[in-house]
Design a protein around this motif. Structure first.
Motif, short mmCIF file in Angstrom:
data_model
loop_
_atom_site.label_atom_id
_atom_site.label_comp_id
_atom_site.label_asym_id
_atom_site.label_seq_id
_atom_site.Cartn_x
_atom_site.Cartn_y
_atom_site.Cartn_z
N HIS A 185 0.79 -1.23 0.00
CA HIS A 185 0.00 0.00 0.00
C HIS A 185 0.82 1.29 0.00
O HIS A 185 0.24 2.38 -0.14
N SER A 186 2.14 1.21 0.15
CA SER A 186 2.95 2.43 0.23
C SER A 186 3.35 2.91 -1.16
O SER A 186 3.76 2.12 -2.00
N ASP A 187 3.26 4.20 -1.36
CA ASP A 187 3.73 4.83 -2.58
C ASP A 187 4.67 5.96 -2.18
O ASP A 187 4.23 7.05 -1.79
N LEU A 188 5.97 5.70 -2.26
CA LEU A 188 6.98 6.68 -1.85
C LEU A 188 7.52 7.48 -3.04
O LEU A 188 8.52 8.18 -2.90
N ARG A 189 6.86 7.38 -4.19
CA ARG A 189 7.32 8.16 -5.34
C ARG A 189 7.29 9.67 -5.07
O ARG A 189 8.24 10.37 -5.43
N PRO A 190 6.24 10.19 -4.44
CA PRO A 190 6.27 11.63 -4.13
C PRO A 190 7.43 12.00 -3.20
O PRO A 190 8.03 13.07 -3.34
N ALA A 191 7.74 11.11 -2.25
CA ALA A 191 8.86 11.37 -1.34
C ALA A 191 10.17 11.41 -2.11
O ALA A 191 11.01 12.31 -1.90
N LEU A 192 10.37 10.45 -3.01
CA LEU A 192 11.59 10.42 -3.81
C LEU A 192 11.70 11.67 -4.68
O LEU A 192 12.78 12.25 -4.82
N ALA A 193 10.60 12.08 -5.24
CA ALA A 193 10.61 13.25 -6.13
C ALA A 193 11.05 14.52 -5.40
O ALA A 193 11.66 15.41 -6.01
N LYS A 194 10.76 14.61 -4.10
CA LYS A 194 11.05 15.82 -3.34
C LYS A 194 12.42 15.81 -2.68
O LYS A 194 12.86 16.85 -2.15
N LEU A 195 13.11 14.68 -2.69
CA LEU A 195 14.37 14.57 -1.96
C LEU A 195 15.43 15.51 -2.51
O LEU A 195 15.59 15.66 -3.71
N LYS A 196 16.17 16.13 -1.60
CA LYS A 196 17.27 17.01 -1.97
C LYS A 196 18.62 16.30 -1.84
O LYS A 196 19.62 16.76 -2.41
N CYS A 197 18.67 15.22 -1.07
CA CYS A 197 19.95 14.54 -0.83
C CYS A 197 20.29 13.63 -2.03
O CYS A 197 19.41 13.25 -2.79
N PRO A 198 21.56 13.27 -2.19
CA PRO A 198 21.95 12.34 -3.25
C PRO A 198 21.30 10.96 -3.05
O PRO A 198 21.17 10.49 -1.91
N VAL A 199 20.90 10.34 -4.16
CA VAL A 199 20.26 9.02 -4.12
C VAL A 199 20.94 8.11 -5.13
O VAL A 199 21.12 8.48 -6.30
N SER A 200 21.32 6.93 -4.67
CA SER A 200 21.87 5.90 -5.56
C SER A 200 20.97 4.67 -5.50
O SER A 200 20.60 4.22 -4.41
N VAL A 201 20.61 4.15 -6.66
CA VAL A 201 19.76 2.96 -6.75
C VAL A 201 20.60 1.82 -7.35
O VAL A 201 21.31 2.03 -8.34
N ILE A 202 20.53 0.65 -6.73
CA ILE A 202 21.25 -0.52 -7.23
C ILE A 202 20.22 -1.61 -7.52
O ILE A 202 19.49 -2.04 -6.62
N LEU A 203 20.15 -2.04 -8.77
CA LEU A 203 19.17 -3.02 -9.21
C LEU A 203 19.87 -4.25 -9.78
O LEU A 203 20.96 -4.16 -10.34
#
Length: 256
Positions: A185-203
């Motif tokens: 049920h969680s949708d953190l896309r809005p949270a990710l969109a607003k982040l100011k800090c650096p983000v690294s994704v590993i898939l």
């Protein structure tokens, strides 16, 4: 205040590792000790997992609050794996002053597939939820097998996963069900969109839970989000491809 179990290794810039659904911090130990050559690494058991006390209700808000309250009041890097990625995104939204950077390892800000977003099919999560009521241990074993599906050395990695997971008592079924509810049920896309800090994704290119296709979507949400794909990895790249993950994380944290 709730007591959460944690272990810390190394010296330097602080990084917190947050594990996934049904797991505990022991899953990180080898990876954490290797990463600790570059920074100070804290592995923490989520509430109701491993050696940590339970909270009720087991919700994102309560989990995030418990984690930040159990750690020193300083900004740090947060690395979340699977459900842990959802949790660290929530922490970054609620407590931005405590977050220097985020690493999302085999995570998805919207875990469940929609018509416009790649993710896990909802009926698979529902099947796990139903299975917990019938045979909790067998359901966990099926979940572990799914995490290594398609890997050439899946037997070795699956054995390591099993030994680590069952090194502590399993979380109770209510905690496990609540964890699945968070994923569903969680949708953190809005949270990710607003982040100011650096983000690294590993898939992982062979991840059966997190479609690698989200790698094209995430930078559209947040232009500061870097995406790293390990082609032959599944859902546990820190076990199957430890050196590759270490290289990415240490470079991202500015320590490599």
């Amino acid at each position: 205040m709730i007591k959460l179990h944690s272990e810390t290794f190394g010296q330097g810039a602080p990084v917190v590792l947050v594990h996934g659904w049904a797991m505990h911090s022991g899953i990180w130990r080898d990876f954490a000790k290797a990463l600790a050559r570059h920074c100070r690494v804290t592995c923490i058991d989520l509430p109701g997992h491993g050696r940590s006390e339970k909270i009720s209700p087991f919700t994102l808000e309560q989990i995030s609050l418990a984690l930040v309250n159990s750690l020193p009041e300083q900004p740090c890097g947060w690395l979340g794996w699977s459900l842990g990625a959802t949790i660290v995104l929530d922490i970054a939204e609620r407590f931005p002053e405590r977050v220097n950077s985020l690493v999302l390892l085999a995570g998805n800000p919207l875990f469940v597939q929609t018509e416009t977003w790649p993710g896990m099919e909802a009926h698979l999560l529902d099947a796990f939820a139903d299975g917990l009521n019938d045979n909790c241990q067998a359901t966990l074993l099926r979940f572990l097998a799914l995490q290594v599906k398609g890997l050439t050395d899946y037997k070795v990695i699956l054995k390591e996963l099993r030994e680590s997971v069952f090194g502590c008592d399993m979380p109770d079924s209510q905690v496990l069900q609540s964890g699945l509810d968070i994923l569903k049920h969680s949708d953190l896309r809005p949270a990710l969109a607003k982040l100011k800090c650096p983000v690294s994704v590993i898939l992982g290119g062979k991840d059966a839970l997190i479609p690698v296709a989200i790698g094209r979507q995430l930078p559209l949400l947040n232009a500061g989000c870097e995406v790293n794909i390990i082609d032959k990895a599944g859902h546990v790249p820190f076990l199957s491809h430890q050196q590759e993950v270490l290289a990415i994380v240490s470079r991202f944290l500015g320590q490599g």
